[in-house]
Design an enzyme around this catalytic site. Structure first.
Site, PDB file in Angstrom:
ATOM      1  N   SER A 217      62.453  22.035  20.362  1.00 19.78           N
ATOM      2  CA  SER A 217      61.686  21.044  19.836  1.00 19.78           C
ATOM      3  C   SER A 217      61.029  22.224  18.806  1.00 19.78           C
ATOM      4  CB  SER A 217      60.189  20.960  21.120  1.00 19.78           C
ATOM      5  OG  SER A 217      59.229  19.971  20.713  1.00 19.78           O
ATOM      6  N   VAL A 507      50.579  18.150  26.727  1.00 22.19           N
ATOM      7  CA  VAL A 507      51.099  19.722  26.162  1.00 22.19           C
ATOM      8  C   VAL A 507      51.723  18.883  24.537  1.00 22.19           C
ATOM      9  CG1 VAL A 507      52.498  20.278  27.839  1.00 22.19           C
ATOM     10  CG2 VAL A 507      53.367  18.586  26.677  1.00 22.19           C
ATOM     11  N   GLU A 508      51.525  19.719  23.978  1.00 20.47           N
ATOM     12  CA  GLU A 508      51.713  19.656  21.720  1.00 20.47           C
ATOM     13  C   GLU A 508      50.165  18.736  21.611  1.00 20.47           C
ATOM     14  OE1 GLU A 508      55.445  17.959  21.085  1.00 20.47           O
ATOM     15  OE2 GLU A 508      56.043  19.149  21.475  1.00 20.47           O
ATOM     16  N   GLY A 509      49.452  19.313  22.095  1.00 17.50           N
ATOM     17  CA  GLY A 509      48.139  18.868  21.909  1.00 17.50           C
ATOM     18  C   GLY A 509      47.583  17.767  22.449  1.00 17.50           C
TER      19      GLY A 509
END
Length: 840
Positions: A217, A507-509
């Site tokens: 990722s 996570v990831e925003g």
């Protein structure tokens, strides 16, 4: 009456012109012809009466104004220049970081929804699920073998770490290099293949999928592949692909989470010593946390803000966000401590450093890419966010459905399978819907990324929607399993998913901000057909060029807005009967019409929201969150239709499609009503009520009978259940907790006819079913069942008892081993900082 008729004709003509997006002169000609015809008595046989003439005066005045606006110089003086100044004051200035985020991704089918007139051929042109023979062999071979190796209880409870044999297997088979090209030693798999591989692992173990997901990722591998120097590519990519380097990426810090652009980690360009020689480099200080793979990493990707006070690199002091590669063994790097994220076992922890000197060529891309880190991160995130978490959340939802349908069919209460109780049917129906919708959207979005798109808006909505739906799916699975779910142990196949759900949410925003700030607030700029062009035009330093660009966009925007107003009103009055339907709809005509209608309404409300709120859009996060929900529901419903068509329109799935789309449109309408009823401008609020909801509420939740129907499909072993849960790991081993479910389900279904005979005998008092009695033997002796049926029932009963059994332990097995207690009041950060100070 004559005046009313004239008004009706004028409105009809205006609606038609608006929907056709006619130019001002076309409006003038059309309205002039209608008015002349009416006043001459062509339609009603008599000349116009004075009142009609009075109305006609105003109509002719409007016609004259439209004609004047067709003259370029007049239009520019009266309309374009005043609007240019107004928009420059009203619309927010786009910051450098926002500009990079907007430029990072691409638009996909989200732009079609924002347009109000989606082109269905573009959706159909997205490829279905296609894997190369090599990718399919990897999914069926090493991926399945990895899943078979996993002992999730040992990983998350006994060891609380990733076993060496798991690390060895994923490294040896190239799992850490799926996105690295073959040229550099990686597998070079498509995004679709990566998504399915990650999904299968996720259905078995959220912990194991995390160590595979992160390198594939947002991380050093992708950044080096796309932006690295030739030397960085040739050195690091083969090592990353072989697992000789374990990467982590340090972005988040104590003061910079979702707002990563405000990070306080800094680097100063300076001279320093590296490998015995003086060189231009960077002295970096940072404090990062929540870094997945950090405790095990050998290579640290570090994001920081770079400054050049001595102007060594050029004339700019604030260079901007920069990304560098630092071996974790490099002097001054403090790494290795662990967080305990929600009881999970995957490695996650902080890292920090103070005045750590690194050479300039450790910057990804070298000196030329210094200050380009934010653009690099946003470009990678636009694609990566569409794959990693949506794939694991989708697989998790499919696993929850697979486990829960089996358990509910096996578990009996009140003399029948609990799956046939309406109270249990309700969450089971939600599970069916979630699994189908998530997989549909996952497949479409992964296919977009596979063909080179970076759908930033779609990736944001996919991340928050799939993880939120996964959270609901896990809760539904827990409700269905009851006490079986909450008692942890080796046979509990739900606990790991339950513990990991919050990780995907944050996570990831974080989902709250992804929903309220990114999906619509940035999506409106990125996906609106004219808005971004207008913003760019008013911010153009060349005023004449900017004014010309603005005029082109602004005139198109006016035409677009009028088209939305007239089109939405028309389709809502006619209930979408005349909305666009693609060729070969084959029974999906009604769904396509309602999706076209929903898109038109969304385009209208979104356009008016942006136009009236302007720079205040960012603070109206309840409105933008609801608009993000509405956009999401339309996109997901479109993906459902595409999945059904890509699967060959299986007749059994029509009920599932109807259930999912019906509920999706209902949720879409609830979001839109929330926007309209809370719109801050009262005049616009009243207008939107009339345009969007002329007859009030239109969409309702799917009926109970339809929910019962799809549950009956899902609890029956066969092609529908297999299609709903395709591409997850399914064990057939009765010694595996999930494999036991599969074996027991088949046996219980086979024994149902004999079970019913015994139940009737029990109610009649012929057989007594208590502990210590051979009630199956009694039923056979009484002639209620045959000997072969008795044997079948014994096997089904034994398997059922194993399925519903709950783990229990000796007290000494659960006694923790305590170390000497830390002094009270000392938090983790304080201890970590003290440890770092001692070591330095």
């Amino acid at each position: 009456m004559t005046v009313i008729l004239l008004l009706m004709v004028l409105v009809a003509v205006a609606v038609a012109l608006g929907m056709l997006r006619a130019a001002p002169w076309q409006w003038a000609v059309a309205l002039g012809l209608v008015t002349l015809s009416w006043q001459s008595g062509l339609f009603h046989g008599t000349p116009s009466v004075p009142h009609v003439g009075f109305l006609g005066f105003f109509v002719w005045l409007a016609i004259a104004a439209l004609g004047a606006l067709s003259i370029p110089n007049v239009r520019r003086t009266l309309v374009t220049e005043p609007a240019f100044k107004l928009v420059g004051r009203v619309l927010p200035k786009v910051s450098d970081t926002e500009q990079q985020a907007l430029n990072a991704g691409t638009v996909g089918f989200d732009a079609e929804i924002f347009s109000g007139t989606p082109d269905w051929t573009k959706l159909r042109a997205v490829p279905p699920i296609v894997l190369t023979p090599e990718e399919r062999a990897f999914l069926d071979g090493p991926t399945t073998e990895l899943c078979r190796m996993i002992d999730h209880w040992k990983i998350r409870h006994t060891d609380r770490r990733m076993p060496p044999e798991i690390w060895g297997f994923v490294k040896a088979h190239g799992f850490l290099g799926m996105l690295i090209s073959k040229e550099h030693g990686g597998l070079g798999f498509s995004a679709q293949a990566q998504s399915l591989i990650l999904g299968m692992i996720a259905s078995r173990s959220p912990d194991v999928v995390t160590i595979v997901m992160v390198p594939n990722s947002l991380g050093p591998g992708e950044l080096i592949e796309k932006y690295g120097t030739d030397e960085q590519k040739s050195h690091y990519l083969p090592r990353l692909a072989r697992g000789e380097e374990v990467p982590c990426f340090a972005l988040t810090g104590p003061t910079s989470g979702s707002d990563a652009a405000t990070m306080r980690d800094i680097g100063i360009v300076t001279m320093g010593e590296h490998e015995g020689r003086q060189t231009v480099g960077i002295r970096v200080s940072w404090d990062k946390r929540y870094i997945t793979l950090g405790p095990e990493a050998t290579l640290l990707g570090l994001a920081f803000r770079l400054f050049d006070p001595d102007k060594v690199l050029g004339e700019t002091e604030d260079i901007g966000i920069t990304v560098a590669l630092i071996p974790t063994t490099h002097p001054g790097v403090k790494i290795g401590r662990r967080h305990l994220p929600s009881g999970a076992a995957f490695p996650n922890g902080p890292n920090w450093g103070t005045d750590v000197f690194i050479p300039m060529d450790w910057v990804i891309g070298g000196e030329a890419m210094a200050g380009q880190g934010w653009r690099m991160l946003m470009e990678c995130l636009a694609a990566g966010r569409a794959i990693s978490l949506p794939s694991s959340a989708t697989a998790g939802a499919k696993a929850m459905l697979r486990f829960s349908t089996a358990y509910a069919r096996i578990r009996r209460q009140f003399g029948l399978s609990i799956a046939r109780m309406e109270g249990v049917e309700e969450p089971l129906a939600r599970l069916v819907e979630t699994a189908y919708v998530n997989e549909a959207a996952r497949a479409v979005t992964a296919a977009m990324v596979s063909r080179g798109e970076r759908p930033s808006v779609i990736s944001a909505l996919m991340k928050y929607q799939t993880t939120e739906r996964m959270r609901r799916a896990v809760n539904d699975a827990f409700d269905i399993h009851g006490g079986r779910a909450i008692c942890d142990g080796p046979s509990n196949y739900l606990q790991s998913a339950y513990q990991m759900v919050p990780v995907g949410i944050t996570v990831e925003g974080a989902n709250i901000l992804t929903r309220t700030l990114i999906t619509f607030a940035q999506g409106a700029l990125r996906s609106h057909p004219y808005l971004y062009r207008e913003v760019q035009a008013v911010q153009n330093p060349d005023r004449e060029t900017g004014l010309q660009d603005f005029e082109d966009a602004f005139l198109g925007h006016i035409s677009f807005s009028i088209s939305n107003v007239t089109g939405a009103f028309f389709h809502n009055l006619t209930l979408g009967l005349f909305a666009e339907v693609p060729e070969r709809a084959q029974g999906l005509e009604a769904i396509y019409r309602q999706l076209s209608r929903a898109s038109r309404n969304f385009a209208l409300v979104a356009d008016m929201t942006v136009a009236l709120l302007g720079g205040g859009l960012k603070v109206k996060q309840k409105l933008t969150g609801r608009l993000a929900d509405a956009l999401s529901e339309i996109y997901l419903a479109c993906c459902v239709v595409k999945r059904f068509e890509d699967d060959g329109r299986p007749e059994a799935d029509r009920a599932i499609v109807a259930f999912a789309v019906t509920n999706g449109l209902h949720r879409y309408e609830e979001a839109m009503r929330g926007v309209v009823e809370n719109f801050p401008n009262p005049v616009a609020r009243g207008l939107l009520r009339v345009l969007v909801f002329p007859f009030g509420r239109h969409y309702y939740p799917a009926p109970d009978a339809l929910g019962s129907r799809i549950v009956r499909l899902a609890i029956e072993p066969g092609e529908v259940r297999d299609r709903l849960t395709r591409d997850i790991y399914i064990s057939g081993d009765p010694d595996d907790p999930t494999g036991l479910l599969e074996v027991a389900l088949k046996k219980v279904v086979a024994a149902e006819a004999a079970e019913k005979k015994v139940e009737r005998a029990i109610r009649a008092g012929i057989v007594r079913r208590y502990h210590g009695r051979d009630w199956i033997g009694e039923a056979a002796d009484a002639g209620t069942i045959t000997e072969s049926e008795a044997q079948l029932l014994r096997e089904a009963e034994a398997l059922t008892q194993r399925v519903i059994a709950v783990d229990h332990f000796a007290p000494e097995d659960l006694m923790p081993n305590y170390r000497e207690a830390q002094p009270p009041g000392l938090g983790h950060n304080v201890r970590a900082a003290a440890a770092g100070a001692d070591q330095s």
